[in-house]
Write a protein that holds these residues in place. Sequence first.
Motif, PDB file in Angstrom:
ATOM      1  N   ILE A   1       0.275  -3.467  -0.569  1.00 41.64           N
ATOM      2  CA  ILE A   1      -0.553  -4.008  -1.655  1.00 41.64           C
ATOM      3  C   ILE A   1      -1.454  -2.921  -2.232  1.00 41.64           C
ATOM      4  O   ILE A   1      -1.577  -2.777  -3.453  1.00 41.64           O
ATOM      5  CB  ILE A   1      -1.382  -5.215  -1.159  1.00 41.64           C
ATOM      6  N   THR A   2      -2.070  -2.141  -1.350  1.00 44.25           N
ATOM      7  CA  THR A   2      -2.963  -1.066  -1.800  1.00 44.25           C
ATOM      8  C   THR A   2      -2.206  -0.010  -2.589  1.00 44.25           C
ATOM      9  O   THR A   2      -2.670   0.454  -3.642  1.00 44.25           O
ATOM     10  CB  THR A   2      -3.670  -0.427  -0.590  1.00 44.25           C
ATOM     11  N   THR A   3      -1.040   0.380  -2.126  1.00 47.49           N
ATOM     12  CA  THR A   3      -0.241   1.398  -2.821  1.00 47.49           C
ATOM     13  C   THR A   3       0.191   0.901  -4.191  1.00 47.49           C
ATOM     14  O   THR A   3       0.128   1.640  -5.179  1.00 47.49           O
ATOM     15  CB  THR A   3       0.983   1.799  -1.973  1.00 47.49           C
ATOM     16  N   LYS A   4       0.620  -0.366  -4.275  1.00 46.51           N
ATOM     17  CA  LYS A   4       1.029  -0.925  -5.571  1.00 46.51           C
ATOM     18  C   LYS A   4      -0.153  -0.974  -6.536  1.00 46.51           C
ATOM     19  O   LYS A   4      -0.003  -0.660  -7.725  1.00 46.51           O
ATOM     20  CB  LYS A   4       1.645  -2.301  -5.385  1.00 46.51           C
ATOM     21  N   THR A   5      -1.306  -1.337  -6.051  1.00 50.25           N
ATOM     22  CA  THR A   5      -2.496  -1.384  -6.903  1.00 50.25           C
ATOM     23  C   THR A   5      -2.890   0.018  -7.346  1.00 50.25           C
ATOM     24  O   THR A   5      -3.191   0.247  -8.523  1.00 50.25           O
ATOM     25  CB  THR A   5      -3.669  -2.056  -6.162  1.00 50.25           C
TER      26      THR A   5
ATOM     27  N   SER B   1       2.025  10.301  -3.299  1.00 47.04           N
ATOM     28  CA  SER B   1       1.696  11.628  -2.766  1.00 47.04           C
ATOM     29  C   SER B   1       0.529  11.541  -1.788  1.00 47.04           C
ATOM     30  O   SER B   1       0.467  12.306  -0.828  1.00 47.04           O
ATOM     31  CB  SER B   1       1.399  12.620  -3.894  1.00 47.04           C
ATOM     32  N   LEU B   2      -0.384  10.589  -1.994  1.00 47.72           N
ATOM     33  CA  LEU B   2      -1.477  10.388  -1.033  1.00 47.72           C
ATOM     34  C   LEU B   2      -0.938   9.994   0.337  1.00 47.72           C
ATOM     35  O   LEU B   2      -1.443  10.440   1.364  1.00 47.72           O
ATOM     36  CB  LEU B   2      -2.443   9.314  -1.535  1.00 47.72           C
ATOM     37  N   GLN B   3       0.095   9.145   0.350  1.00 46.39           N
ATOM     38  CA  GLN B   3       0.688   8.756   1.629  1.00 46.39           C
ATOM     39  C   GLN B   3       1.297   9.963   2.336  1.00 46.39           C
ATOM     40  O   GLN B   3       1.096  10.155   3.534  1.00 46.39           O
ATOM     41  CB  GLN B   3       1.757   7.686   1.418  1.00 46.39           C
TER      42      GLN B   3
END
Length: 181
Positions: free
Chosen positions: A151-155, A167-169
């Motif tokens: 959810i956080t990545t999609k947002t 890229s943050l991941q």
Amino acid sequence: MLGSKRFESIKNQGKIIFNSRFLKNFSSAERYEFLQLCHRRKYKEGEFIYYQGDPGTGMYFIEEGKVQLIIEPEADSEKDDFIFKLESPESFGALSIGYELRRFSSAKCMTDCILLGFFKPDFETLKKRHPAIALKFMEKLAMIAMKQLDITTKTLQEHTGKVEAYSLQFQSYYHSKKESI
């Protein structure tokens, strides 16, 4: 024979554990074993259970009362606090059992509350006594963490774009990998 107050307390605790969304995939026997390790705690209206930024030490199930989770914005932010309200049979703070995390929010009682606490030492006991239940518990935590990450990545992707979000991941993974060597 159990006194009526003690019987009512056990019945209420059982209702919480058996109606918990967190434990819904656990068998009755597994839930019973889990309940044996929980600690009953009483809090007064307005009392804080923990504060945002505290080390996470355990999770809580609401037996009676209402709790609000409060996320305070940064000091220089013009945003208001975000408040999320919970009541029985909800739980909160679960990720603190499996991960070394600081609290994302403060937890404050909106009413007098009775909570069942399950803490890191209780999880260690669960691992020794019932490794299969402990594994199931960790699988549930991993599922929650992955859902939150998704959810956080999609947002984040909606606000910054795909490259920045993913890229943050990669950066966080490879940075943490170097630290653990």
